[in-house]
Every structure is written in C-alpha cells, then in structure tokens.
Design a protein around this motif. Sequence first.
Motif, mmCIF file in Angstrom:
data_model
loop_
_atom_site.group_PDB
_atom_site.id
_atom_site.type_symbol
_atom_site.label_atom_id
_atom_site.label_comp_id
_atom_site.label_asym_id
_atom_site.label_seq_id
_atom_site.Cartn_x
_atom_site.Cartn_y
_atom_site.Cartn_z
ATOM 1 N N ILE A 143 -16.567 6.954 5.912
ATOM 2 C CA ILE A 143 -15.110 6.812 5.821
ATOM 3 C C ILE A 143 -14.733 5.370 5.512
ATOM 4 C CG2 ILE A 143 -12.966 6.911 7.168
ATOM 5 C CD1 ILE A 143 -14.131 9.364 8.598
ATOM 6 N N ILE B 27 -12.838 4.263 2.072
ATOM 7 C CA ILE B 27 -11.570 3.523 2.056
ATOM 8 C C ILE B 27 -11.727 2.240 1.242
ATOM 9 C CG2 ILE B 27 -9.930 2.257 3.498
ATOM 10 C CD1 ILE B 27 -10.422 4.326 5.690
ATOM 11 N N ILE C 255 -9.289 15.718 12.593
ATOM 12 C CA ILE C 255 -8.511 14.934 11.623
ATOM 13 C C ILE C 255 -9.341 13.759 11.109
ATOM 14 C CG2 ILE C 255 -6.484 13.461 11.342
ATOM 15 C CD1 ILE C 255 -5.054 15.269 13.370
ATOM 16 N N LEU C 256 -10.001 13.062 12.016
ATOM 17 C CA LEU C 256 -10.741 11.868 11.642
ATOM 18 C C LEU C 256 -11.883 12.187 10.694
ATOM 19 C CD1 LEU C 256 -11.390 8.855 11.917
ATOM 20 C CD2 LEU C 256 -12.731 9.407 13.962
ATOM 21 N N TYR D 57 -13.045 15.480 9.232
ATOM 22 C CA TYR D 57 -12.904 16.420 8.119
ATOM 23 C C TYR D 57 -11.772 16.052 7.167
ATOM 24 C CZ TYR D 57 -16.476 19.712 9.537
ATOM 25 O OH TYR D 57 -17.687 20.303 9.814
ATOM 26 N N ILE D 58 -10.574 15.860 7.703
ATOM 27 C CA ILE D 58 -9.434 15.589 6.829
ATOM 28 C C ILE D 58 -9.617 14.258 6.108
ATOM 29 C CG2 ILE D 58 -6.935 15.352 6.690
ATOM 30 C CD1 ILE D 58 -8.029 18.158 7.480
ATOM 31 N N ALA D 59 -10.089 13.238 6.822
ATOM 32 C CA ALA D 59 -10.328 11.943 6.181
ATOM 33 C C ALA D 59 -11.396 12.063 5.098
ATOM 34 C CB ALA D 59 -10.741 10.905 7.220
ATOM 35 N N SER D 60 -12.449 12.813 5.363
ATOM 36 C CA SER D 60 -13.511 12.995 4.361
ATOM 37 C C SER D 60 -13.001 13.725 3.133
ATOM 38 C CB SER D 60 -14.691 13.758 4.973
ATOM 39 O OG SER D 60 -15.293 13.021 6.022
ATOM 40 N N LEU E 211 -9.872 13.829 1.991
ATOM 41 C CA LEU E 211 -8.987 12.934 1.252
ATOM 42 C C LEU E 211 -9.777 11.919 0.443
ATOM 43 C CD1 LEU E 211 -6.168 12.296 3.894
ATOM 44 C CD2 LEU E 211 -5.925 13.470 1.696
ATOM 45 N N ILE E 212 -10.814 11.356 1.063
ATOM 46 C CA ILE E 212 -11.628 10.342 0.377
ATOM 47 C C ILE E 212 -12.379 10.948 -0.804
ATOM 48 C CG2 ILE E 212 -13.666 8.873 0.637
ATOM 49 C CD1 ILE E 212 -12.646 8.272 3.502
#
Length: 493
Positions: free
Chosen positions: A171, A175, A251-252, A254-257, A259-260
């Motif tokens: 992550i 970013i 959220i941290l 799965y969702i962050a992955s 989006l990235i």
Amino acid sequence: MNEQQGVNGSNQLKRSMKSRHLLMLSLGGVIGTGLFLNVGYTINQAGPGGAIIGYLIGGFILYMVMTCLGELAVHMPVTGSFQTYATKYIHPSAGFSLGWMYFVGSAATAGVEFTAAGIMMKHWFPDVPVWIWCAVFMVLLFSINALSTKGFAEAEFWFSGIKVVAVILFIVIGIGVITGVISQVDRPTPHLDNLAPNLLFPAGISIIFVTMMNVIFSYQGSELVGIAAGETENPQKNIPKAISTILLRIILFYIASILILSAIFPTSELGLMESPFVTLLENVGIPFAPDIMNFVILTAILSVGNSCLYASTRLLWAMSKDGMAPKIFGEVNKNNIPFKALLFTMIFSLLSLLTSVMKADAVFVLLMSIAGISVTISWMGIALSQFMFRRKYIASGGKVENLGYRVKWYPFIPLFCITFCAAILIFLAWDPTQRIGLLYGIGFFIACILFYQIKLSKKTMITTEQEEKVEIKKQEGEENDVGDTGKVTSTTL
C-alpha cells in the motif's frame, strides 16, 4: 452437559492462546490468496467500482456475521463454536449438518493448499516433483498442530505477521507510485484515468452479484476466531477486541489495494496478471520482487492450510462430544491435543490432495463445491443461532444489558445477514460456471440433515430448560469451561 474432567481428563482442551495470538489470527484470516491472487481477477470482471462495492458489501456481511458470532462466543466460549450454537439454539440436525459440511470443506481445502504450496516451490526448484514438497509441508503443518495449541497459535501469529507487513508495504509503495514519489520502469505516473466514471462498471452493476462468491472466498477464515474461543485466555475480553478491528482491516487491506491496483493498471491488464502485486513490485525496480512476493503468497497458502487443519480438528473433537462423530475423536493426548481427530483430518486432507493429483474430477469438484458453499451456509447458521439465542435468552429471564458482548440493532442485523447470504446463493444459480457447485453444496447439506434425522435424532437428548436457566444465571465474566460445551447430552456413535 459435558462436564470438564480433571487436569488429566480425556476431554479437556487448554486455554493457551493469548490476546496477541487471537488478534493476529483474526487479522490474518482475511489476508490470503483471495487478496494476492483473486482481487485482480475480480477487478477485471466487475470493474474498479464493482469490485469496491462487492468487497464493501462482503465486508458488511462479514461484520454482521462476526458481531453475531461475538455475542455467542463471549456468552459461551467453546471450541465447537457455530456448530455448537446451531445445535443448541436451532436444532441438533442443523449443528450436525453445519459441522460436517464445514469439516469436509475445511479439510479438503487443507489438501488443496498442500498442492498449491508444492506448485509454488517450483519457482525456486523446478526440477523437484511437486509431491515431494506437498509431503514436506504436510509433515510441517501436522507437526505444528500436533505439538500444542500454543505452537499452532505461534506459527499462525508469524504467518499472519508476514502477510500483514507485506500488504502494508504494498500500500505504501502503491501510494508512492500514484503520487509520483516512486517511479515505475518504462511506465508513466498514473493519472487516475482508470478510475473515470465510465470505466468503473464496464460490465454493468449485475456482475457484482456474480462475483460475490469470490468476495466471500476472500473473507472466509475470520470465523476461526469463534472456533479458537474455547482455547483462548480471557475470551470475554479478547474476542470483542479481535472483532472490533474487522471493518478497519477490510477497508485498509482490500479497498485500499483495489483502489491502488485500479489506479495503476488498466482493468484489461489485471485479468492477465498472475499476481498484480508481483507486477507492481517489478515495475518499481525492487530487486527479487518475484521471489519476495512468491514467498509471501507461499506463507499465505501455508497459513490457510494451518488454520484449516486446526479448525477441522477442533470441530471433529466438539462433534464427538455430542455423539455426532465417533467417540474416539474426543480424546486428547498429554499435550491437550485431540491427536486422533487431527490424524483423521490429515488423512482426509490427503485424500483430497490425491484427487487433485489424480484428476478425479467428480470427487474433486464435489469437495471444492462443499468448501465454497459451506462458508456462506455457516455464516447463515451463525446469524440464525444468534437470533434464536437472543429470543431464548430473553424468554428465560435473561437481561440483554448483562451480556458481555451484544449485537446492536437486533433483530435487524441477524435477519439482514441471513437475507444477504441467501441472496448470494440464489444468484449462483444464475451463473452456469458456479451452478454445479451450488447443487453439490446444497445437496450435501440436505443429505446431512436427512442422515441425522434417520440415524441420530432418536439418540440425542436436548439440554433441559432447567440447565439453560442455570447457564443464563451464571455470573457475568466467569470463564466458561472448555470441556463444558453446554450443547446436548447424547449417546456416542
């Protein structure tokens, strides 16, 4: 009720898992091949927007499941977990069916993970036959589970720790790439064009429901917290602590992955990559990126296999206490391990492994179908058990405010959970590629119910109302006995 024997009693398990073990067990439960390998495929099928919505819906379902499980596990922290609760609060046939379905699915998954781990080793040792590595990992994980519960918990702590660190680093790197701080080799800095509104749902909204089984597969394993409750120190304190982090980690990680990955790679590319995580690390020029990521994925595979052996063994031990499995599986050795149950689980896993090697397609598809469907049905069983428990608890004079952990917005949470899970199963029937798995899974579940009604129902005697009232009046905060399952009194097979 089954009463705990003395220190050297034949039916006793030991509360040896510490808070850090349970926390990492719950954290690592949702980080596996579903994240490292399948999330790219899900984005490719449903688009960035569809994947995000799908994993958020799955996260909401998981939250509902875990809060329902939390109320039950804190009130009655036993090793049988959802199989125990279904037996006690729904019907013994429900507990029997859920227990055996989850056992078959979990043990079969362990066998598949052994094969997957052996295949991963070909990256470093291409000339060594896969079966040799399968045998090595089988001996390793069997030994870890056979030595002590603390040994299993410690191994899973480090397995999960490696996965968590790897995802956090990914992550951070992602970013850095998106913001231009880190450059990619031969690729420009992404400008979030892949997240344009017209690209969020390339296949429409309905595809989200078709891919939900991939999402559920990714999240399976979190229910292991309930199974481990019977061997956890101070479960009234540690179980709520583990459950409270569920939405945060969803959220941290799965969702962050998503989006990235969606911001950096076009959707069409993600469907062709074996692992987008490996590709990104290679693109930013990290040395030995494939080796590093393959090691992390191997760790995730071994973690799943390790957890499956533990869960299957403990369920078999718990079911033997109710006459739902042979009595021999209820015995423990001097290390407080149900060794015979573990040995049987390993043998069953070996049969599953052999079917994949020998390509016995019908048997293999049957086992994997049961594995996939068992999680969704088990989640429904957890929610229904909590719904029935709360009704019986109040009817018997119990006060909701005295529960150590309780579901908010009852009865909407358990009813919504059951509805969502049922909807997922219904949508599978419309997908030709998953329909056969649904039929196999539901068929096995019905077969278990019929078997119980024909062969075992007359042998089982439900716990009396007097015993239930005694249990409700137990002083809050009192540590429940692991051997006292509080389920049923029954004869054995």
